[in-house]
Design a protein around this motif. Structure first.
Motif, PDB file in Angstrom:
ATOM      1  N   ASN A   1     -22.152  -7.487  37.403  1.00 23.92           N
ATOM      2  CA  ASN A   1     -22.754  -6.925  36.196  1.00 23.92           C
ATOM      3  C   ASN A   1     -22.816  -5.402  36.284  1.00 23.92           C
ATOM      4  O   ASN A   1     -22.919  -4.841  37.378  1.00 23.92           O
ATOM      5  N   PRO A   2     -22.775  -4.727  35.141  1.00 20.28           N
ATOM      6  CA  PRO A   2     -22.848  -3.263  35.145  1.00 20.28           C
ATOM      7  C   PRO A   2     -24.272  -2.775  35.394  1.00 20.28           C
ATOM      8  O   PRO A   2     -24.977  -2.345  34.478  1.00 20.28           O
ATOM      9  N   THR A   3     -24.725  -2.872  36.617  1.00 22.14           N
ATOM     10  CA  THR A   3     -26.076  -2.455  36.974  1.00 22.14           C
ATOM     11  C   THR A   3     -26.063  -1.675  38.276  1.00 22.14           C
ATOM     12  O   THR A   3     -25.193  -1.886  39.123  1.00 22.14           O
ATOM     13  N   ASN A   4     -27.020  -0.772  38.424  1.00 27.73           N
ATOM     14  CA  ASN A   4     -27.148  -0.032  39.673  1.00 27.73           C
ATOM     15  C   ASN A   4     -28.496  -0.309  40.347  1.00 27.73           C
ATOM     16  O   ASN A   4     -28.957   0.472  41.171  1.00 27.73           O
ATOM     17  N   LEU A   5     -29.101  -1.439  39.980  1.00 27.69           N
ATOM     18  CA  LEU A   5     -30.365  -1.876  40.583  1.00 27.69           C
ATOM     19  C   LEU A   5     -30.195  -3.297  41.103  1.00 27.69           C
ATOM     20  O   LEU A   5     -29.618  -4.150  40.426  1.00 27.69           O
ATOM     21  N   CYS A   6     -30.718  -3.556  42.295  1.00 33.78           N
ATOM     22  CA  CYS A   6     -30.389  -4.801  42.989  1.00 33.78           C
ATOM     23  C   CYS A   6     -31.274  -5.986  42.620  1.00 33.78           C
ATOM     24  O   CYS A   6     -30.895  -7.131  42.837  1.00 33.78           O
ATOM     25  N   SER A   7     -32.462  -5.746  42.082  1.00 34.67           N
ATOM     26  CA  SER A   7     -33.384  -6.857  41.822  1.00 34.67           C
ATOM     27  C   SER A   7     -34.270  -6.542  40.625  1.00 34.67           C
ATOM     28  O   SER A   7     -34.325  -5.404  40.142  1.00 34.67           O
ATOM     29  N   ASP A   8     -34.987  -7.568  40.177  1.00 34.02           N
ATOM     30  CA  ASP A   8     -35.914  -7.380  39.054  1.00 34.02           C
ATOM     31  C   ASP A   8     -37.045  -6.428  39.438  1.00 34.02           C
ATOM     32  O   ASP A   8     -37.526  -5.651  38.605  1.00 34.02           O
ATOM     33  N   TYR A   9     -37.477  -6.513  40.695  1.00 35.77           N
ATOM     34  CA  TYR A   9     -38.549  -5.620  41.150  1.00 35.77           C
ATOM     35  C   TYR A   9     -38.103  -4.162  41.077  1.00 35.77           C
ATOM     36  O   TYR A   9     -38.816  -3.309  40.536  1.00 35.77           O
ATOM     37  N   CYS A  10     -36.918  -3.889  41.616  1.00 35.64           N
ATOM     38  CA  CYS A  10     -36.400  -2.513  41.588  1.00 35.64           C
ATOM     39  C   CYS A  10     -36.187  -2.047  40.154  1.00 35.64           C
ATOM     40  O   CYS A  10     -36.439  -0.882  39.824  1.00 35.64           O
ATOM     41  N   ARG A  11     -35.739  -2.963  39.320  1.00 40.70           N
ATOM     42  CA  ARG A  11     -35.502  -2.617  37.916  1.00 40.70           C
ATOM     43  C   ARG A  11     -36.820  -2.239  37.227  1.00 40.70           C
ATOM     44  O   ARG A  11     -36.895  -1.253  36.485  1.00 40.70           O
ATOM     45  N   LYS A  12     -37.857  -3.012  37.505  1.00 37.17           N
ATOM     46  CA  LYS A  12     -39.162  -2.769  36.884  1.00 37.17           C
ATOM     47  C   LYS A  12     -39.777  -1.461  37.389  1.00 37.17           C
ATOM     48  O   LYS A  12     -40.257  -0.638  36.595  1.00 37.17           O
ATOM     49  N   GLU A  13     -39.726  -1.257  38.711  1.00 38.77           N
ATOM     50  CA  GLU A  13     -40.329  -0.054  39.286  1.00 38.77           C
ATOM     51  C   GLU A  13     -39.539   1.205  38.926  1.00 38.77           C
ATOM     52  O   GLU A  13     -40.116   2.272  38.703  1.00 38.77           O
ATOM     53  N   HIS A  14     -38.228   1.074  38.868  1.00 39.06           N
ATOM     54  CA  HIS A  14     -37.404   2.224  38.493  1.00 39.06           C
ATOM     55  C   HIS A  14     -37.665   2.613  37.033  1.00 39.06           C
ATOM     56  O   HIS A  14     -37.677   3.808  36.691  1.00 39.06           O
ATOM     57  N   LYS A  15     -37.884   1.614  36.207  1.00 39.22           N
ATOM     58  CA  LYS A  15     -38.195   1.880  34.802  1.00 39.22           C
ATOM     59  C   LYS A  15     -39.521   2.629  34.675  1.00 39.22           C
ATOM     60  O   LYS A  15     -39.654   3.558  33.861  1.00 39.22           O
ATOM     61  N   LYS A  16     -40.506   2.230  35.483  1.00 33.67           N
ATOM     62  CA  LYS A  16     -41.799   2.928  35.481  1.00 33.67           C
ATOM     63  C   LYS A  16     -41.629   4.388  35.901  1.00 33.67           C
ATOM     64  O   LYS A  16     -42.219   5.295  35.301  1.00 33.67           O
ATOM     65  N   LEU A  17     -40.823   4.591  36.939  1.00 33.23           N
ATOM     66  CA  LEU A  17     -40.581   5.947  37.434  1.00 33.23           C
ATOM     67  C   LEU A  17     -39.894   6.805  36.377  1.00 33.23           C
ATOM     68  O   LEU A  17     -40.290   7.956  36.133  1.00 33.23           O
ATOM     69  N   GLN A  18     -38.879   6.250  35.740  1.00 35.06           N
ATOM     70  CA  GLN A  18     -38.160   6.990  34.706  1.00 35.06           C
ATOM     71  C   GLN A  18     -39.048   7.268  33.491  1.00 35.06           C
ATOM     72  O   GLN A  18     -38.958   8.340  32.879  1.00 35.06           O
ATOM     73  N   GLN A  19     -39.915   6.314  33.166  1.00 34.31           N
ATOM     74  CA  GLN A  19     -40.836   6.508  32.048  1.00 34.31           C
ATOM     75  C   GLN A  19     -41.831   7.617  32.349  1.00 34.31           C
ATOM     76  O   GLN A  19     -42.175   8.426  31.479  1.00 34.31           O
ATOM     77  N   CYS A  20     -42.273   7.666  33.600  1.00 36.90           N
ATOM     78  CA  CYS A  20     -43.198   8.716  34.027  1.00 36.90           C
ATOM     79  C   CYS A  20     -42.542  10.093  33.897  1.00 36.90           C
ATOM     80  O   CYS A  20     -43.159  11.045  33.410  1.00 36.90           O
ATOM     81  N   ILE A  21     -41.294  10.188  34.331  1.00 35.06           N
ATOM     82  CA  ILE A  21     -40.554  11.456  34.230  1.00 35.06           C
ATOM     83  C   ILE A  21     -40.389  11.862  32.767  1.00 35.06           C
ATOM     84  O   ILE A  21     -40.552  13.032  32.402  1.00 35.06           O
TER      85      ILE A  21
END
Length: 204
Positions: free
Chosen positions: A157-177
């Protein structure tokens, strides 16, 4: 600009690249040089020699073959004298021969002819050499690097995140930025520290 980090199949170093990028720039350069000039087998005498992709004969046999070609040309003469007329292999229109290897009446027909030759050549090459199978195997062996935890993983799949956890936490980080850029008072350090702690968990 590629946004997916991949693991080099040569040295294992992470790098940014497209779907069919399997090596980092340094390894790709070395791999290309090794692929272009490598040991090949002469079709006439069977000896091994260093040659490019289209090399079929060793230097000695190539020299002999060239001499034979020259003798044949002197013996039989020119088949199509310059200034004579011939028919274009694409459109069938007549043209005046201005070169010994000319086959087309115009640049437009030449472009069409080259594209046609490339398609047929690639089709035959892929069938004989099994390039499609090799490409599939390389893609299956390809590893990506998760942008959040930096772990290596495989995914079609066209993704650069390995799991749902990483996807969720990365989204939080990007939202914070994004919120900070909009002028909101957010604690970015909290999310960065959480990410670093998660990364250290896999390093140990």
């Amino acid at each position: 600009m590629y946004r997916t980090k991949r693991a080099c199949q040569g040295c294992g170093k992470p790098f940014y690249g497209g779907t069919d990028c399997h090596y980092c720039p340094e390894c790709a350069k070395a791999k290309k040089a090794d692929t272009v000039v490598k040991i090949r087998i002469c079709q006439d005498c069977g000896t091994k020699f260093l040659g490019g992709p289209r090399a079929r004969r060793c230097p000695e046999c190539a020299h002999i073959a060239q001499q034979e070609t020259n003798r044949k040309h002197r013996r039989e003469g020119t088949k199509r004298p310059l200034g004579s007329t011939d028919r274009c292999v694409i459109c069938g229109q007549e043209y005046t021969v201005v070169s010994g290897r000319q086959k087309y009446c115009s640049d437009d027909c030449q472009g069409k002819g080259v594209i046609k030759w490339q398609r047929e050549h690639k089709k035959g090459y892929h069938k004989v050499s099994g390039q499609n199978i090799k490409k599939k195997e390389r893609r299956e062996a390809q590893e990506k690097v998760c942008v959040y935890c930096l772990r290596k993983f495989k995914s079609n799949n066209p993704t650069n995140l390995c799991s749902d956890y990483c996807r969720k936490e990365h989204k939080k980080l990007q939202q914070c930025i994004a919120d900070i850029k909009r002028g909101y008072n957010r604690d970015l350090k909290k999310y960065e520290n959480k990410r670093e702690e998660y990364r250290l968990k896999f390093e140990s």
